[in-house]
Design a protein around this motif. Structure first.
Motif, PDB file in Angstrom:
ATOM      1  N   GLY A 211       0.820  -1.201   0.000  1.00 12.22           N
ATOM      2  CA  GLY A 211       0.000   0.000   0.000  1.00 12.22           C
ATOM      3  C   GLY A 211       0.850   1.245   0.000  1.00 12.22           C
ATOM      4  N   THR A 212       0.209   2.385   0.224  1.00  8.09           N
ATOM      5  CA  THR A 212       0.973   3.610   0.389  1.00  8.09           C
ATOM      6  C   THR A 212       1.731   3.525   1.713  1.00  8.09           C
ATOM      7  OG1 THR A 212      -0.778   4.771   1.582  1.00  8.09           O
ATOM      8  CG2 THR A 212      -0.821   4.909  -0.826  1.00  8.09           C
ATOM      9  N   LEU A 213       2.731   4.358   1.861  1.00  6.85           N
ATOM     10  CA  LEU A 213       3.490   4.345   3.113  1.00  6.85           C
ATOM     11  C   LEU A 213       2.585   4.669   4.295  1.00  6.85           C
ATOM     12  CD1 LEU A 213       6.704   6.136   1.843  1.00  6.85           C
ATOM     13  CD2 LEU A 213       6.468   3.725   2.401  1.00  6.85           C
ATOM     14  N   ALA A 214       1.639   5.577   4.079  1.00  7.75           N
ATOM     15  CA  ALA A 214       0.715   5.921   5.160  1.00  7.75           C
ATOM     16  C   ALA A 214      -0.155   4.724   5.530  1.00  7.75           C
ATOM     17  CB  ALA A 214      -0.156   7.107   4.748  1.00  7.75           C
ATOM     18  N   ASP A 215      -0.633   3.990   4.512  1.00 10.45           N
ATOM     19  CA  ASP A 215      -1.478   2.820   4.772  1.00 10.45           C
ATOM     20  C   ASP A 215      -0.702   1.742   5.531  1.00 10.45           C
ATOM     21  OD1 ASP A 215      -3.592   4.004   3.473  1.00 10.45           O
ATOM     22  OD2 ASP A 215      -3.229   2.974   1.558  1.00 10.45           O
ATOM     23  N   ILE A 216       0.532   1.502   5.099  1.00 17.14           N
ATOM     24  CA  ILE A 216       1.338   0.459   5.730  1.00 17.14           C
ATOM     25  C   ILE A 216       1.676   0.834   7.162  1.00 17.14           C
ATOM     26  CG2 ILE A 216       3.615  -0.654   5.675  1.00 17.14           C
ATOM     27  CD1 ILE A 216       3.450  -0.645   2.650  1.00 17.14           C
ATOM     28  N   ARG A 217       2.006   2.096   7.379  1.00  7.84           N
ATOM     29  CA  ARG A 217       2.295   2.536   8.748  1.00  7.84           C
ATOM     30  C   ARG A 217       1.062   2.375   9.638  1.00  7.84           C
ATOM     31  NH1 ARG A 217       5.035   7.213   6.391  1.00  7.84           N
ATOM     32  NH2 ARG A 217       7.281   7.008   6.610  1.00  7.84           N
ATOM     33  N   GLU A 218      -0.104   2.729   9.090  1.00  8.67           N
ATOM     34  CA  GLU A 218      -1.321   2.641   9.893  1.00  8.67           C
ATOM     35  C   GLU A 218      -1.616   1.203  10.296  1.00  8.67           C
ATOM     36  OE1 GLU A 218      -6.071   3.843   9.650  1.00  8.67           O
ATOM     37  OE2 GLU A 218      -4.680   4.504   8.094  1.00  8.67           O
ATOM     38  N   GLU A 219      -1.370   0.263   9.353  1.00  6.68           N
ATOM     39  CA  GLU A 219      -1.699  -1.139   9.625  1.00  6.68           C
ATOM     40  C   GLU A 219      -0.631  -1.850  10.439  1.00  6.68           C
ATOM     41  OE1 GLU A 219      -2.912  -5.250   7.221  1.00  6.68           O
ATOM     42  OE2 GLU A 219      -2.586  -3.369   6.120  1.00  6.68           O
ATOM     43  N   HIS A 220       0.634  -1.561  10.151  1.00  2.69           N
ATOM     44  CA  HIS A 220       1.713  -2.338  10.755  1.00  2.69           C
ATOM     45  C   HIS A 220       2.635  -1.530  11.663  1.00  2.69           C
ATOM     46  CE1 HIS A 220       0.831  -5.798   8.145  1.00  2.69           C
ATOM     47  NE2 HIS A 220       0.668  -4.921   7.178  1.00  2.69           N
ATOM     48  N   GLY A 221       2.528  -0.219  11.599  1.00  6.30           N
ATOM     49  CA  GLY A 221       3.434   0.612  12.397  1.00  6.30           C
ATOM     50  C   GLY A 221       2.798   1.073  13.690  1.00  6.30           C
ATOM     51  N   ARG A 222       3.406   2.054  14.269  1.00  5.79           N
ATOM     52  CA  ARG A 222       2.881   2.619  15.503  1.00  5.79           C
ATOM     53  C   ARG A 222       3.400   4.042  15.649  1.00  5.79           C
ATOM     54  NH1 ARG A 222       6.240   0.525  20.779  1.00  5.79           N
ATOM     55  NH2 ARG A 222       8.308   1.162  20.080  1.00  5.79           N
ATOM     56  N   VAL A 223       2.716   4.776  16.494  1.00  6.59           N
ATOM     57  CA  VAL A 223       3.141   6.130  16.839  1.00  6.59           C
ATOM     58  C   VAL A 223       3.546   6.127  18.303  1.00  6.59           C
ATOM     59  CG1 VAL A 223       2.453   8.544  17.047  1.00  6.59           C
ATOM     60  CG2 VAL A 223       1.592   7.161  15.148  1.00  6.59           C
ATOM     61  N   GLU A 224       4.675   6.721  18.598  1.00 11.47           N
ATOM     62  CA  GLU A 224       5.076   6.844  19.996  1.00 11.47           C
ATOM     63  C   GLU A 224       5.321   8.312  20.316  1.00 11.47           C
ATOM     64  OE1 GLU A 224       8.565   4.388  20.350  1.00 11.47           O
ATOM     65  OE2 GLU A 224       9.917   6.062  19.895  1.00 11.47           O
ATOM     66  N   TYR A 225       5.050   8.648  21.555  1.00  6.68           N
ATOM     67  CA  TYR A 225       5.192  10.024  22.032  1.00  6.68           C
ATOM     68  C   TYR A 225       6.301  10.064  23.075  1.00  6.68           C
ATOM     69  CZ  TYR A 225       0.580  10.317  19.903  1.00  6.68           C
ATOM     70  OH  TYR A 225      -0.467  10.249  19.022  1.00  6.68           O
ATOM     71  N   ARG A 226       7.263  10.919  22.832  1.00  5.99           N
ATOM     72  CA  ARG A 226       8.359  11.089  23.778  1.00  5.99           C
ATOM     73  C   ARG A 226       8.091  12.352  24.584  1.00  5.99           C
ATOM     74  NH1 ARG A 226      13.570   9.298  19.997  1.00  5.99           N
ATOM     75  NH2 ARG A 226      12.763   7.196  19.559  1.00  5.99           N
ATOM     76  N   VAL A 227       7.758  12.149  25.860  1.00  5.42           N
ATOM     77  CA  VAL A 227       7.327  13.235  26.729  1.00  5.42           C
ATOM     78  C   VAL A 227       8.481  13.612  27.658  1.00  5.42           C
ATOM     79  CG1 VAL A 227       5.557  14.019  28.335  1.00  5.42           C
ATOM     80  CG2 VAL A 227       5.005  12.227  26.661  1.00  5.42           C
ATOM     81  N   PHE A 228       8.848  14.889  27.647  1.00  5.34           N
ATOM     82  CA  PHE A 228       9.976  15.371  28.445  1.00  5.34           C
ATOM     83  C   PHE A 228       9.440  16.184  29.625  1.00  5.34           C
ATOM     84  CE2 PHE A 228      11.515  14.571  24.239  1.00  5.34           C
ATOM     85  CZ  PHE A 228      12.783  14.015  24.422  1.00  5.34           C
ATOM     86  N   THR A 229       9.963  15.880  30.799  1.00  3.64           N
ATOM     87  CA  THR A 229       9.545  16.585  32.014  1.00  3.64           C
ATOM     88  C   THR A 229      10.763  17.189  32.710  1.00  3.64           C
ATOM     89  OG1 THR A 229       9.781  14.637  33.450  1.00  3.64           O
ATOM     90  CG2 THR A 229       7.662  14.929  32.319  1.00  3.64           C
ATOM     91  N   ASP A 230      10.487  18.111  33.627  1.00  3.95           N
ATOM     92  CA  ASP A 230      11.595  18.727  34.376  1.00  3.95           C
ATOM     93  C   ASP A 230      11.770  18.095  35.747  1.00  3.95           C
ATOM     94  OD1 ASP A 230       9.333  19.722  35.585  1.00  3.95           O
ATOM     95  OD2 ASP A 230       9.713  21.824  35.065  1.00  3.95           O
ATOM     96  N   VAL A 231      11.074  16.972  35.980  1.00  5.39           N
ATOM     97  CA  VAL A 231      11.241  16.210  37.230  1.00  5.39           C
ATOM     98  C   VAL A 231      11.324  14.727  36.872  1.00  5.39           C
ATOM     99  CG1 VAL A 231      10.080  17.863  38.725  1.00  5.39           C
ATOM    100  CG2 VAL A 231       8.721  16.125  37.533  1.00  5.39           C
ATOM    101  N   PRO A 232      12.050  13.950  37.692  1.00  5.87           N
ATOM    102  CA  PRO A 232      12.105  12.505  37.409  1.00  5.87           C
ATOM    103  C   PRO A 232      10.784  11.833  37.776  1.00  5.87           C
ATOM    104  CG  PRO A 232      13.288  13.013  39.433  1.00  5.87           C
ATOM    105  CD  PRO A 232      12.897  14.338  38.848  1.00  5.87           C
ATOM    106  N   LEU A 233      10.415  10.815  36.975  1.00 11.46           N
ATOM    107  CA  LEU A 233       9.206  10.036  37.211  1.00 11.46           C
ATOM    108  C   LEU A 233       9.542   8.560  37.134  1.00 11.46           C
ATOM    109  CD1 LEU A 233       6.737  11.969  34.860  1.00 11.46           C
ATOM    110  CD2 LEU A 233       6.993  12.271  37.328  1.00 11.46           C
ATOM    111  N   ASP A 234       8.676   7.718  37.702  1.00  8.66           N
ATOM    112  CA  ASP A 234       8.867   6.282  37.544  1.00  8.66           C
ATOM    113  C   ASP A 234       8.861   5.945  36.053  1.00  8.66           C
ATOM    114  OD1 ASP A 234       8.939   5.887  40.248  1.00  8.66           O
ATOM    115  OD2 ASP A 234       6.835   5.269  40.425  1.00  8.66           O
ATOM    116  N   GLY A 235       9.899   5.222  35.598  1.00  8.91           N
ATOM    117  CA  GLY A 235       9.989   4.832  34.194  1.00  8.91           C
ATOM    118  C   GLY A 235      10.609   5.879  33.294  1.00  8.91           C
TER     119      GLY A 235
END
Length: 290
Positions: A211-235
């Protein structure tokens, strides 16, 4: 246009290609990628008429792939493309133009125009004196001497320096923009991602994703969010003093990190989104095979 339906190719008891189907329209670049031994090369050679299919249909611009007339409408660039090294680019390309019965005046104009577009200035020295990149440009020009409607390019930029690679990849896109049908294969998935309209990933003789790259990503890929904080957290991971990163896979996860940061007396200072690349998807659907 190129159409492949139910393609199978066997070598004795070994089934290299099983039930592969796809179509490529005029003006489209279609990427065909797969790990070593996946059946990609057998597929490409069958499309080019170099192998006869065990079963299925391959139609190239209205011709069956086994029809000798088909070769007049096809340009094929194999991964390994030895040249007649005692010949100059001009004499070499004229030789192939003669094989296709291209009139000399038409051939000469086509050769000069193509070499200009590929930025190959040296045309009267033996090809054997050329660098790999220069030889590859001559091989690409050879694939175009008969002005084919369908092009099959297997690793056109393999082993080339970055500048030559850019010329080759951009030139491939230009050919499609002119209305040619292009099947493009490369191990460097960045090249595939940058030039192809649609992609098929071949694994163990079958198409695992298409399929298109967008279609293949939607079906087989994933989106991840990298969240940056100014304090340490578990994980979280400290990426620099006072800056901590948590990776989550949904906006709900982002909200959770924001809430935890506030509870810890801090804040979210940055959020970066990363979508799966074609390489990520490739490794996912082929089980990580190289």
């Amino acid at each position: 246009m190129l159409s492949v339906s139910g393609l199978r190719k066997t070598y004795g008891d070994v089934e290299a290609v099983r039930d592969i189907s796809f179509e490529v329209a005029d003006g489209e670049v279609f990427g065909l990628v797969g790990p070593n031994g996946a059946g990609k090369t057998s597929t490409l050679k069958t499309l080019a008429g170099l192998l006869e299919p065990t079963a299925g249909d391959v139609v190239v611009n209205g011709y069956d792939s086994t029809d000798p007339e088909m070769r007049h409408t096809l340009g094929f660039l194999p991964e390994e493309s030895p040249l007649y090294e005692d010949m100059t680019p001009r004499s070499y390309l004229r030789f192939f133009a003669d094989l296709y019965d291209v009139p000399r005046e038409v051939a000469d104009e086509r050769i000069e125009t193509t070499l200009d577009r590929l930025d190959l200035a040296v045309r009267d020295r033996p090809v054997g004196d050329f660098s790999k990149g220069m030889k590859r440009k001559v091989a690409i020009a050879r694939s175009l001497v008969n002005d084919p409607d369908v092009l099959i390019y297997d690793e056109p930029a393999s082993g080339l320096d970055p500048t030559t690679t850019t010329v080759v990849v951009e030139f491939t896109r230009e050919l499609a923009d002119e209305g040619k049908t292009v099947v493009f294969s490369a191990h460097d998935l960045h090249h595939v991602e940058s030039v192809c309209d649609r992609v098929a990933i071949v694994s163990e003789g079958e198409i695992a994703a298409q399929g298109t790259l967008a279609d293949i990503r939607e079906e087989h890929g994933r989106v991840e969010y990298r969240v940056f904080t100014d304090v340490p957290l578990d994980g979280s991971e400290e990426v620099e003093p006072g800056r901590h990163r948590v990776t989550v896979e949904s906006m709900a996860g982002v909200d959770d990190v924001r809430d935890r940061a506030r509870e810890a007396g801090g804040n979210v200072v940055d959020i970066r989104t990363r979508e799966s690349t074609l390489e990520d998807v490739f490794l996912a659907v082929t089980g990580g095979r190289p």
